[in-house]
Structure formats: structure tokens, C-alpha cells
Design a protein around this motif. Structure first.
Motif, PDB file in Angstrom:
ATOM      1  N   GLY A  56       5.841  -7.972  -3.413  1.00  0.00           N
ATOM      2  CA  GLY A  56       6.882  -6.717  -3.501  1.00  0.00           C
ATOM      3  C   GLY A  56       6.928  -6.040  -2.121  1.00  0.00           C
ATOM      4  N   SER A  57       7.464  -4.940  -2.083  1.00  0.00           N
ATOM      5  CA  SER A  57       7.531  -3.972  -0.987  1.00  0.00           C
ATOM      6  C   SER A  57       7.404  -2.677  -1.200  1.00  0.00           C
ATOM      7  N   LEU A  58       7.003  -2.050  -0.070  1.00  0.00           N
ATOM      8  CA  LEU A  58       6.867  -0.488  -0.481  1.00  0.00           C
ATOM      9  C   LEU A  58       8.160   0.366  -0.569  1.00  0.00           C
ATOM     10  N   SER A  59       9.401  -0.372  -0.249  1.00  0.00           N
ATOM     11  CA  SER A  59      10.556  -0.073  -0.204  1.00  0.00           C
ATOM     12  C   SER A  59      11.082   0.032  -1.858  1.00  0.00           C
ATOM     13  N   ASP A  60      10.553  -0.991  -2.789  1.00  0.00           N
ATOM     14  CA  ASP A  60      10.932  -1.149  -3.751  1.00  0.00           C
ATOM     15  C   ASP A  60      10.683   0.349  -4.887  1.00  0.00           C
ATOM     16  N   GLU A  61      11.167   0.198  -5.884  1.00  0.00           N
ATOM     17  CA  GLU A  61      10.907   1.292  -7.013  1.00  0.00           C
ATOM     18  C   GLU A  61       9.526   0.964  -7.547  1.00  0.00           C
ATOM     19  N   PRO A  62       8.730   1.890  -7.789  1.00  0.00           N
ATOM     20  CA  PRO A  62       7.380   1.662  -8.186  1.00  0.00           C
ATOM     21  C   PRO A  62       7.285   1.034  -9.610  1.00  0.00           C
ATOM     22  N   GLY A 149      -1.152  -4.754   3.142  1.00  0.00           N
ATOM     23  CA  GLY A 149      -1.481  -4.411   1.564  1.00  0.00           C
ATOM     24  C   GLY A 149      -0.583  -3.466   1.295  1.00  0.00           C
ATOM     25  N   ILE A 150      -0.585  -2.002   1.844  1.00  0.00           N
ATOM     26  CA  ILE A 150       0.151  -1.021   1.373  1.00  0.00           C
ATOM     27  C   ILE A 150       1.744  -1.278   1.493  1.00  0.00           C
ATOM     28  N   LEU A 238      -6.246   7.915  -0.493  1.00  0.00           N
ATOM     29  CA  LEU A 238      -4.906   7.773  -1.530  1.00  0.00           C
ATOM     30  C   LEU A 238      -3.983   8.278  -1.078  1.00  0.00           C
ATOM     31  N   PHE A 239      -2.945   7.758  -1.217  1.00  0.00           N
ATOM     32  CA  PHE A 239      -1.518   8.280  -0.619  1.00  0.00           C
ATOM     33  C   PHE A 239      -0.335   8.156  -1.963  1.00  0.00           C
ATOM     34  N   SER A 240       0.295   9.351  -1.945  1.00  0.00           N
ATOM     35  CA  SER A 240       1.383   9.394  -2.658  1.00  0.00           C
ATOM     36  C   SER A 240       2.508   8.211  -2.209  1.00  0.00           C
ATOM     37  N   ARG A 241       3.469   7.668  -2.796  1.00  0.00           N
ATOM     38  CA  ARG A 241       4.300   6.639  -2.356  1.00  0.00           C
ATOM     39  C   ARG A 241       5.254   7.119  -1.474  1.00  0.00           C
ATOM     40  N   PHE A 248       3.243   4.078   6.980  1.00  0.00           N
ATOM     41  CA  PHE A 248       2.814   2.950   7.185  1.00  0.00           C
ATOM     42  C   PHE A 248       3.973   2.077   7.962  1.00  0.00           C
ATOM     43  N   PRO A 249       5.164   2.266   7.848  1.00  0.00           N
ATOM     44  CA  PRO A 249       6.043   1.660   8.560  1.00  0.00           C
ATOM     45  C   PRO A 249       5.780   1.702   9.996  1.00  0.00           C
ATOM     46  N   ASN A 250       5.305   3.241  10.534  1.00  0.00           N
ATOM     47  CA  ASN A 250       5.067   3.757  11.736  1.00  0.00           C
ATOM     48  C   ASN A 250       3.608   2.947  12.471  1.00  0.00           C
ATOM     49  N   MET A 251       2.756   2.364  11.677  1.00  0.00           N
ATOM     50  CA  MET A 251       1.616   1.950  12.193  1.00  0.00           C
ATOM     51  C   MET A 251       1.672   0.895  13.181  1.00  0.00           C
ATOM     52  N   HIS A 252       0.693   1.173  14.041  1.00  0.00           N
ATOM     53  CA  HIS A 252       0.574   0.182  15.315  1.00  0.00           C
ATOM     54  C   HIS A 252      -0.966  -0.445  15.235  1.00  0.00           C
ATOM     55  N   VAL A 253      -1.862   0.390  15.039  1.00  0.00           N
ATOM     56  CA  VAL A 253      -3.297   0.097  15.027  1.00  0.00           C
ATOM     57  C   VAL A 253      -3.942  -1.190  14.011  1.00  0.00           C
ATOM     58  N   GLU A 254      -4.375  -2.050  14.295  1.00  0.00           N
ATOM     59  CA  GLU A 254      -4.993  -2.976  13.226  1.00  0.00           C
ATOM     60  C   GLU A 254      -6.382  -3.283  13.050  1.00  0.00           C
ATOM     61  N   ARG A 255      -7.205  -2.512  14.253  1.00  0.00           N
ATOM     62  CA  ARG A 255      -8.729  -2.472  13.908  1.00  0.00           C
ATOM     63  C   ARG A 255      -9.212  -1.168  13.255  1.00  0.00           C
TER      64      ARG A 255
END
Length: 321
Positions: A56-62, A149-150, A238-241, A248-255
Motif C-alpha cells: 500500500g501507500s502512506l497516501s492511501d486511506e488508513p 516501511g512507513i 509512534l506517529f499519527s498518520r 517521511f516523504p522528506n526523509m534523506h537519512v538511511e543510516r
């Protein structure tokens, strides 16, 4: 006069050295996230008709109450402890709340052992249809596994936890309570903390060297601008949707330093961050090298701050559609 000229020359030399060092850090230490491979858009489950399904996608309805993301790299030995802990929690919660729904996403980050096989065997043994396993073709790093994952999660609340089971999973209830109380416009981040035991009955068991390194890292993080959070690195968040869609669409760091970027982005978007004491104990088998990874994290954090300060990384103010 000569002294003044020497001081000016020294100052110019220092500025030049700092500029060169800044350029080197930005050039060679800035994260370069890769695009997903096609196979990484699918998950495995125990559905007999559709064992391999598209994510699925974070942009989908929960569609579920809670998404649980577990980044895992060569965790065939430690993962079962966490899976048992999660199963005990969801079983107990469904007895209290029969309508409770969840998904458990195991993000296998290019493991060379049987991490995925262990997860799928556990799902088959316990008929855990909510378990989804995603296999990365190439290792990204813990931050990359969490972010990916998120970005494919379907929960109203989304959390990630370390695969070693160091934090008692039922402590998520305390995070959920605080998240609901502190949310602003449905946005909130609740993070487990190993540094607030004086305020609670929780227990933390860690080695002296780990405690010292955490203190040093916290001081360094504070200097570089992340203030007000005592434990940035606890792998229980923990995050609200709505918050996740901003961060998370703005994340760069993977370590490993990705936790700090999460907090920087939360602060930029004025998302409340609340620390909640959790029960935690040190578990053998960590993939971190204390010396090497501490140096790596320090350089990565400096690169993150420089990229944001210099405007190399732009932050979207709009949640993903």
C-alpha cells in the motif's frame, strides 16, 4: 601592524579550512537514497491465494488501527522474541477491543541469513495473516528500512520498533495515551525514552559504556540544534498518520542518525513530540560497532545540519496526496 596582518592571515586560513571541511562533509557524507527496485514494491504473507501482494501507500486511506514496522538485518536469532511479544500484546488487546486491527511489516534489509523465513514460519505457525514481509534487494540501513516501511503502511497510528525486542512491546499503550492527549490537528510523535525513569516505574538495563556514549551523543545533538529531547535514539517511536505524512516523504537519512532527522522535520512542521518512559534492556547481538558507528553518526549528523542550513535539502510543507 605585523601582528594584525598575522591575525588576519590566520583568520582567513581558518575560514578557508572550515569552508573546505564543510564542502567535504556535504560532498562525501550526504545520504543518497536509492529508488525502490520493482520487487521491493511487494510483500509476502500467508494468504494461500495471494502470497505475494503489492504494498500500500502512506497516501492511501488508513485501513487498520496500527501499523507496526520492524527493520531487520540478519535477525533470525533475535526476531522470534519480538514476534512473541507482539503476538501477546495484540492477542490481549483484542480481548479488550475485539475490533482492534493491525498490520505487522517486517522490513528485511538485505539480510544474508533466514530472517524472512523465520518471520514467515512464525506467521504460519500462529496463523498471523497480519504479518507482511518485505525483502530489500540491497541493504539500505535501519533508517531506510524504517522509512520504506512507513511509506507503505496503512495504519491510523504507525510505529516502529527494533527487532531485538529490547523494549517491552506493551509499553506502546503508554505512547498511544500520550499521543492522543498531546496531538495538535491530529499530528503527534510519541517516542520511547530510556532517560525518564525517575518519572515512572519503568526499568532500564544498559552497560556503562553505552550510557556514557549516549550522554556524549545527546550533548553533540543538543549543540547541533535538537533540544528538548533526552533520548533521540530509542528504537520505539509512534506517529499519527497525519504526522508521518508530513515527515517521511522528506526523509534523506538511511543510516542510524535518521532518528534525529525525524525530530528535525517534526520541529519544522510544528508537530508535538512527547517522550514516554519505557522498559528497556540491552540485548546481545547488536550490529553496531561502538567506535566506527559513533564516528559515522557524528559525521552524518553534521552533514544533515549543513544540508538543511545551506538549503541543499528542501522541505515540502504539503502532506503527500
Amino acid at each position: 601592524m605585523l601582528t594584525l596582518e598575522l591575525l588576519v592571515s590566520a583568520a582567513l586560513g581558518l575560514v578557508t579550512v572550515l569552508a573546505v571541511c564543510t564542502g567535504l562533509v556535504v560532498r562525501f557524507k550526504s545520504p543518497q537514497p536509492r529508488q525502490r527496485e520493482e520487487s521491493e514494491n511487494y510483500f509476502m504473507c500467508i494468504d494461500e491465494k495471494h502470497e505475494r501482494q503489492r504494498l500500500g501507500s502512506l497516501s492511501d486511506e488508513p485501513t487498520v488501527d496500527l501499523s507496526i514496522i520492524v527493520p531487520a538485518y540478519n535477525e533470525e536469532e533475535r526476531l522470534p522474541v519480538l514476534l512473541k511479544d507482539i503476538r501477546a500484546y495484540v492477542t490481549a488487546r483484542r480481548q479488550r477491543e475485539p475490533q482492534f486491527s493491525y498490520e505487522l511489516i517486517i522490513m528485511d534489509d538485505g539480510s544474508r541469513d533466514k530472517t524472512v523465513d523465520v518471520a514467515m514460519d512464525f506467521a504460519r505457525t500462529h496463523k498471523m495473516r497480519e504479518l507482511k514481509a518485505v525483502r530489500h534487494v540491497i541493504n539500505r540501513g535501519k533508517g531506510g528500512a524504517v522509512t520504506q516501511g512507513i511509506m507503505c503502511s496503512l495504519g491510523r497510528y504507525i510505529m516502529f520498533c527494533d527487532a531485538d525486542g529490547a523494549t517491552r512491546f506493551s509499553d506502546i499503550d503508554a505512547l498511544l495515551v500520550q499521543a492522543k492527549e498531546c496531538a495538535v490537528d491530529s499530528r503527534v510523535v510519541a517516542i520511547g525514552s530510556r532517560n525518564n525513569q525517575a518519572l515512572s516505574d519503568t526499568v532500564v538495563e544498559r552497560s556503562h559504556i553505552r550510557a556514557f556514549l549516549q550522554w556524549g551523543f545527546h550533548t553533540y545533538v543538543t549543540i547541533l540544534g535538537v533540544r528538548g529531547v533526552r533520548d533521540t535514539q530509542c528504537g520505539f517511536k509512534l506517529f499519527s498518520r497525519e504526522a508521518a505524512m508530513r515527515i517521511f516523504p522528506n526523509m534523506h537519512v538511511e543510516r542510524f542518525i535518521f532518528d534525529v532527522e525525524i525530530l528535525l522535520l517534526a520541529r519544522y512542521h510544528h508537530i508535538p513530540v512527547v517522550e514516554v518512559p519505557v522498559n528497556w534492556h540491552e540485548v546481545a547481538g547488536s550490529k553496531m560497532s561502538i567506535v566506527r558507528d559513533s564516528i559515522q553518526m557524528a559525521l552524518d549528523l553534521l552533514a544533515v545540519r549543513l544540508n538543511y542550513m545551506l538549503g541543499n535539502w528542501k522541505i515540502s510543507n504539503v502532506a503527500i496526496d
